[in-house]
Design a protein around this motif. Structure first.
Motif, PDB file in Angstrom:
ATOM      1  N   GLU A  50      45.649  66.667  15.098  1.00 14.43           N
ATOM      2  CA  GLU A  50      44.480  67.211  14.420  1.00 14.43           C
ATOM      3  C   GLU A  50      44.874  67.813  13.070  1.00 14.43           C
ATOM      4  OE1 GLU A  50      40.772  70.270  15.261  1.00 14.43           O
ATOM      5  OE2 GLU A  50      42.780  70.814  15.905  1.00 14.43           O
ATOM      6  N   GLN A  90      50.378  69.944  22.726  1.00 11.24           N
ATOM      7  CA  GLN A  90      50.953  70.267  21.421  1.00 11.24           C
ATOM      8  C   GLN A  90      50.837  69.082  20.467  1.00 11.24           C
ATOM      9  OE1 GLN A  90      54.898  71.429  22.616  1.00 11.24           O
ATOM     10  NE2 GLN A  90      54.325  73.573  22.944  1.00 11.24           N
ATOM     11  N   LYS A 145      37.830  73.981  23.610  1.00 10.45           N
ATOM     12  CA  LYS A 145      38.764  75.022  24.024  1.00 10.45           C
ATOM     13  C   LYS A 145      39.388  74.637  25.361  1.00 10.45           C
ATOM     14  CE  LYS A 145      36.620  78.911  21.597  1.00 10.45           C
ATOM     15  NZ  LYS A 145      36.087  80.290  21.710  1.00 10.45           N
ATOM     16  N   ILE A 193      40.185  71.823  18.089  1.00 11.70           N
ATOM     17  CA  ILE A 193      40.875  71.832  19.381  1.00 11.70           C
ATOM     18  C   ILE A 193      41.717  73.104  19.458  1.00 11.70           C
ATOM     19  CG2 ILE A 193      42.508  70.648  20.888  1.00 11.70           C
ATOM     20  CD1 ILE A 193      41.765  68.050  19.421  1.00 11.70           C
ATOM     21  N   GLN A 194      41.351  73.984  20.361  1.00 15.47           N
ATOM     22  CA  GLN A 194      42.076  75.236  20.542  1.00 15.47           C
ATOM     23  C   GLN A 194      42.636  75.279  21.961  1.00 15.47           C
ATOM     24  OE1 GLN A 194      40.024  78.822  18.918  1.00 15.47           O
ATOM     25  NE2 GLN A 194      38.356  77.387  18.455  1.00 15.47           N
ATOM     26  N   VAL A 195      43.895  75.674  22.069  1.00 12.47           N
ATOM     27  CA  VAL A 195      44.574  75.720  23.365  1.00 12.47           C
ATOM     28  C   VAL A 195      45.110  77.125  23.599  1.00 12.47           C
ATOM     29  CG1 VAL A 195      46.448  74.802  24.786  1.00 12.47           C
ATOM     30  CG2 VAL A 195      45.228  73.286  23.197  1.00 12.47           C
ATOM     31  N   GLN A 251      47.290  68.834  19.110  1.00 11.65           N
ATOM     32  CA  GLN A 251      47.022  69.785  18.030  1.00 11.65           C
ATOM     33  C   GLN A 251      47.711  69.361  16.733  1.00 11.65           C
ATOM     34  OE1 GLN A 251      48.191  73.335  20.503  1.00 11.65           O
ATOM     35  NE2 GLN A 251      46.301  74.185  19.648  1.00 11.65           N
ATOM     36  N   GLN A 252      48.908  68.809  16.845  1.00  9.66           N
ATOM     37  CA  GLN A 252      49.615  68.334  15.654  1.00  9.66           C
ATOM     38  C   GLN A 252      48.879  67.174  15.002  1.00  9.66           C
ATOM     39  OE1 GLN A 252      53.497  67.484  17.220  1.00  9.66           O
ATOM     40  NE2 GLN A 252      54.067  69.649  17.395  1.00  9.66           N
ATOM     41  N   LYS A 281      39.750  74.740  13.260  1.00 12.74           N
ATOM     42  CA  LYS A 281      40.371  74.058  14.380  1.00 12.74           C
ATOM     43  C   LYS A 281      39.305  73.649  15.389  1.00 12.74           C
ATOM     44  CE  LYS A 281      45.000  76.093  14.290  1.00 12.74           C
ATOM     45  NZ  LYS A 281      45.995  76.869  15.064  1.00 12.74           N
TER      46      LYS A 281
END
Length: 251
Positions: free
Chosen positions: A133, A127, A3, A149-151, A130-131, A147
């Motif tokens: 992943e 960003q 996170k 990886i959470q942002v 996340q893309q 998920k």
């Protein structure tokens, strides 16, 4: 999973705050004294090579903008009567507010102190992470992937305007929104709000900027500037895009 909490800020307000903060008497930051703000750093991990793959690809800046920022710095620094041999802090104190703001903004756009360009770069890189992943999960045929990886992107303006509710968003993201921790999180958020408001009212925190009556004029001057208005406007677009996905600005 991982996170990540990323704090961002409106670039125009950040630039004005940066100028006002460092132009205090006495300054809260010792590094501004003795600094040659236009010096070109001899650093193999330097701008623009590290930033342009992200910033250029998203229309934030072009390579020549870095040269133009340096030219803008050199057009002001040590070119005014009485400041020919002065350091950065002496300029912040001795220049008229608009020139002081423009000089301080060049510092935010270049070198290792480039908070504005680094902020936009970090948003884009997070960003992209996340893309990647998501693409990996699709390639592995994970139809409902968890998920890893959470942002959470939060605006510092929200901590200023809604300190308790924004602190609660922060805690919900990190600790989850289950009922078992609700009371603890509410107490922490409420205490944060009380502490922040006390510091703000007492004026005892050097990191709470005194905006003053000229803030709107300074922001407007940045927006109207041919170089700074365009670059900071592009960074503002990146920031606002990162903050999308919630209903309004109120937490």
């Amino acid at each position: 999973g991982i996170k990540i909490v990323h704090l961002v800020r409106d670039p125009f307000r950040l630039a004005v705050s940066n100028y006002k903060y460092h132009a205090r008497r006495p300054t809260p930051e010792k590094w501004v004294k003795g600094l040659d703000v236009c010096a070109v750093e001899e650093d193999p991990m330097n701008y623009p090579e590290l930033l342009m793959p992200a910033l250029g690809g998203h229309g934030v800046m072009v390579y020549s903008d870095f040269d133009d920022v340096l030219d803008a710095c050199r057009s002001i620094f040590r070119t005014r009567a009485g400041l020919e041999h002065a350091d950065y802090y002496a300029h912040l104190m001795g220049l008229d507010p608009l020139e002081g703001l423009f000089l301080a903004t060049t510092q935010l756009l270049r070198g290792r102190l480039g908070d504005l360009t680094r902020m936009a770069n970090n948003i884009i890189k997070l960003q992209q992470l996340q893309q990647l992943e998501m693409q990996f999960n699709l390639a592995q045929h994970h139809l409902l992937p968890q998920k890893r990886i959470q942002v959470l992107t939060l605006a510092t303006e929200d901590f200023i305007q809604w300190p308790g509710k924004t602190a609660m968003r922060f805690l919900d993201f990190l600790l989850g929104d289950d009922a078992s921790s609700a009371d603890v999180k509410e107490r922490i958020a409420a205490q944060y709000e009380r502490d922040y408001l006390e510091l703000k009212e007492a004026g005892s925190s050097p990191h709470v900027t005194d905006w003053g009556s000229d803030t709107a004029i300074l922001e407007a001057s940045l927006r109207e500037h041919e170089l700074f208005g365009r670059v900071l406007g592009n960074i503002q677009r990146v920031v606002e895009n990162a903050l999308q996905g919630r209903t309004g600005r109120h937490p």
